[in-house]
Design a protein around this motif. Structure first.
Motif, PDB file in Angstrom:
ATOM      1  N   ASN A 106       0.869  -1.172   0.000  1.00  0.00           N
ATOM      2  CA  ASN A 106       0.000   0.000   0.000  1.00  0.00           C
ATOM      3  C   ASN A 106       0.905   1.221   0.000  1.00  0.00           C
ATOM      4  OD1 ASN A 106      -2.607  -1.380   0.456  1.00  0.00           O
ATOM      5  ND2 ASN A 106      -1.655  -1.971   2.383  1.00  0.00           N
ATOM      6  N   VAL A 107       0.791   2.054  -1.013  1.00  0.00           N
ATOM      7  CA  VAL A 107       1.649   3.234  -1.108  1.00  0.00           C
ATOM      8  C   VAL A 107       0.820   4.384  -1.666  1.00  0.00           C
ATOM      9  CG1 VAL A 107       2.548   2.493  -3.370  1.00  0.00           C
ATOM     10  CG2 VAL A 107       3.854   4.126  -1.995  1.00  0.00           C
ATOM     11  N   SER A 108       0.987   5.562  -1.049  1.00  0.00           N
ATOM     12  CA  SER A 108       0.176   6.705  -1.488  1.00  0.00           C
ATOM     13  C   SER A 108       0.480   7.067  -2.937  1.00  0.00           C
ATOM     14  CB  SER A 108       0.359   7.896  -0.557  1.00  0.00           C
ATOM     15  OG  SER A 108       1.731   8.224  -0.458  1.00  0.00           O
ATOM     16  N   THR A 109       1.740   7.282  -3.275  1.00  0.00           N
ATOM     17  CA  THR A 109       2.121   7.546  -4.670  1.00  0.00           C
ATOM     18  C   THR A 109       3.409   6.808  -4.990  1.00  0.00           C
ATOM     19  OG1 THR A 109       3.381   9.538  -4.147  1.00  0.00           O
ATOM     20  CG2 THR A 109       1.046   9.845  -4.692  1.00  0.00           C
ATOM     21  N   VAL A 110       3.480   6.332  -6.241  1.00  0.00           N
ATOM     22  CA  VAL A 110       4.671   5.645  -6.714  1.00  0.00           C
ATOM     23  C   VAL A 110       4.816   5.965  -8.198  1.00  0.00           C
ATOM     24  CG1 VAL A 110       3.405   3.471  -7.101  1.00  0.00           C
ATOM     25  CG2 VAL A 110       5.899   3.423  -6.856  1.00  0.00           C
ATOM     26  N   ASP A 111       6.065   6.230  -8.623  1.00  0.00           N
ATOM     27  CA  ASP A 111       6.317   6.574 -10.026  1.00  0.00           C
ATOM     28  C   ASP A 111       6.576   5.347 -10.903  1.00  0.00           C
ATOM     29  OD1 ASP A 111       6.069   9.254  -9.326  1.00  0.00           O
ATOM     30  OD2 ASP A 111       8.227   9.557  -9.116  1.00  0.00           O
ATOM     31  N   ASN A 112       7.373   4.407 -10.401  1.00  0.00           N
ATOM     32  CA  ASN A 112       7.776   3.229 -11.188  1.00  0.00           C
ATOM     33  C   ASN A 112       7.628   1.968 -10.340  1.00  0.00           C
ATOM     34  OD1 ASN A 112       9.036   4.710 -13.555  1.00  0.00           O
ATOM     35  ND2 ASN A 112      10.246   5.530 -11.857  1.00  0.00           N
ATOM     36  N   VAL A 113       7.046   0.922 -10.954  1.00  0.00           N
ATOM     37  CA  VAL A 113       6.926  -0.371 -10.280  1.00  0.00           C
ATOM     38  C   VAL A 113       7.543  -1.424 -11.185  1.00  0.00           C
ATOM     39  CG1 VAL A 113       5.346  -2.122  -9.369  1.00  0.00           C
ATOM     40  CG2 VAL A 113       4.803   0.308  -9.088  1.00  0.00           C
ATOM     41  N   ALA A 114       8.428  -2.261 -10.610  1.00  0.00           N
ATOM     42  CA  ALA A 114       9.079  -3.322 -11.382  1.00  0.00           C
ATOM     43  C   ALA A 114       8.928  -4.656 -10.653  1.00  0.00           C
ATOM     44  CB  ALA A 114      10.549  -3.003 -11.585  1.00  0.00           C
ATOM     45  N   PHE A 115       8.452  -5.658 -11.405  1.00  0.00           N
ATOM     46  CA  PHE A 115       8.358  -7.019 -10.901  1.00  0.00           C
ATOM     47  C   PHE A 115       9.377  -7.841 -11.673  1.00  0.00           C
ATOM     48  CE2 PHE A 115       4.065  -5.191 -10.695  1.00  0.00           C
ATOM     49  CZ  PHE A 115       3.745  -5.366  -9.354  1.00  0.00           C
ATOM     50  N   VAL A 116      10.374  -8.402 -10.989  1.00  0.00           N
ATOM     51  CA  VAL A 116      11.388  -9.205 -11.673  1.00  0.00           C
ATOM     52  C   VAL A 116      10.829 -10.576 -11.993  1.00  0.00           C
ATOM     53  CG1 VAL A 116      13.289  -7.969 -10.533  1.00  0.00           C
ATOM     54  CG2 VAL A 116      12.449 -10.131  -9.576  1.00  0.00           C
ATOM     55  N   GLU A 117      11.529 -11.321 -12.837  1.00  0.00           N
ATOM     56  CA  GLU A 117      11.118 -12.684 -13.163  1.00  0.00           C
ATOM     57  C   GLU A 117      11.065 -13.513 -11.885  1.00  0.00           C
ATOM     58  OE1 GLU A 117      12.504 -16.422 -15.959  1.00  0.00           O
ATOM     59  OE2 GLU A 117      13.363 -14.453 -16.298  1.00  0.00           O
ATOM     60  N   GLY A 118       9.965 -14.212 -11.680  1.00  0.00           N
ATOM     61  CA  GLY A 118       9.784 -15.008 -10.460  1.00  0.00           C
ATOM     62  C   GLY A 118       9.026 -14.274  -9.373  1.00  0.00           C
ATOM     63  N   ALA A 119       8.821 -12.963  -9.555  1.00  0.00           N
ATOM     64  CA  ALA A 119       8.018 -12.186  -8.604  1.00  0.00           C
ATOM     65  C   ALA A 119       6.572 -12.324  -9.040  1.00  0.00           C
ATOM     66  CB  ALA A 119       8.467 -10.727  -8.589  1.00  0.00           C
ATOM     67  N   ASN A 120       5.831 -13.195  -8.364  1.00  0.00           N
ATOM     68  CA  ASN A 120       4.488 -13.558  -8.810  1.00  0.00           C
ATOM     69  C   ASN A 120       3.437 -13.305  -7.729  1.00  0.00           C
ATOM     70  OD1 ASN A 120       5.680 -14.621 -11.191  1.00  0.00           O
ATOM     71  ND2 ASN A 120       6.088 -16.533 -10.122  1.00  0.00           N
TER      72      ASN A 120
END
Length: 144
Positions: A106-120
């Motif tokens: 839970n985050v009020s604002t975020v500019d960039n989100v990255a899910f690496v391989e295996g992050a499911n």
């Protein structure tokens, strides 16, 4: 003699025919007794630990699995390596990355989100519309 042979043949056929018969009720009346269903554990003493995350020099790395983690204030870079956790960031985040699975952030604002391989199976709940890079599976970024 043929009368004896016929009687003997008829008796033999009767025995063969009866040998295949069984009592249906006898086979269904086994000695097995019904088993009770396992009782669910209702008095579990496990509680999810509350952990305070720290943002040092603009960087926070979350490593506490199965925890409820809170980072107070803004943090430029947040890396989530903990699985099965709930992370709350009360301020703004520039870069949020996941090296974990089944975690809610839970985050009020975020500019960039990255899910690496295996992050499911992760979820980001935010009111902002970040740039998303998703190399995992089943990840969600949605309004909170």
């Amino acid at each position: 003699m043929s009368k004896q042979l016929s009687t003997l043949a008829a008796a033999g056929l009767t025995i063969v025919a009866l040998a295949g018969c069984t009592d249906a009720d006898a086979s269904s009346m086994s000695s097995a007794s019904p088993t009770a269903a396992a009782e669910p554990a209702t008095d579990s003493e496990y509680t999810i630990p509350d952990v305070t995350g720290e943002c040092v020099d603009g960087m926070a790395t979350i490593v506490d699995d199965s925890s409820n983690v809170t980072i107070d204030g803004d943090c430029e870079n947040v890396v989530v390596e903990a699985s099965n956790s709930i992370v709350t960031v009360t301020g703004a985040v520039v870069n949020l990355s996941f090296n974990s699975s089944i975690t809610l952030v839970n985050v009020s604002t975020v500019d960039n989100v990255a899910f690496v391989e295996g992050a499911n199976g992760n979820k980001v709940a935010t009111s902002s519309a970040p740039v998303i890079t998703d190399s995992g599976e089943g990840n969600i970024v949605a309004a909170d």
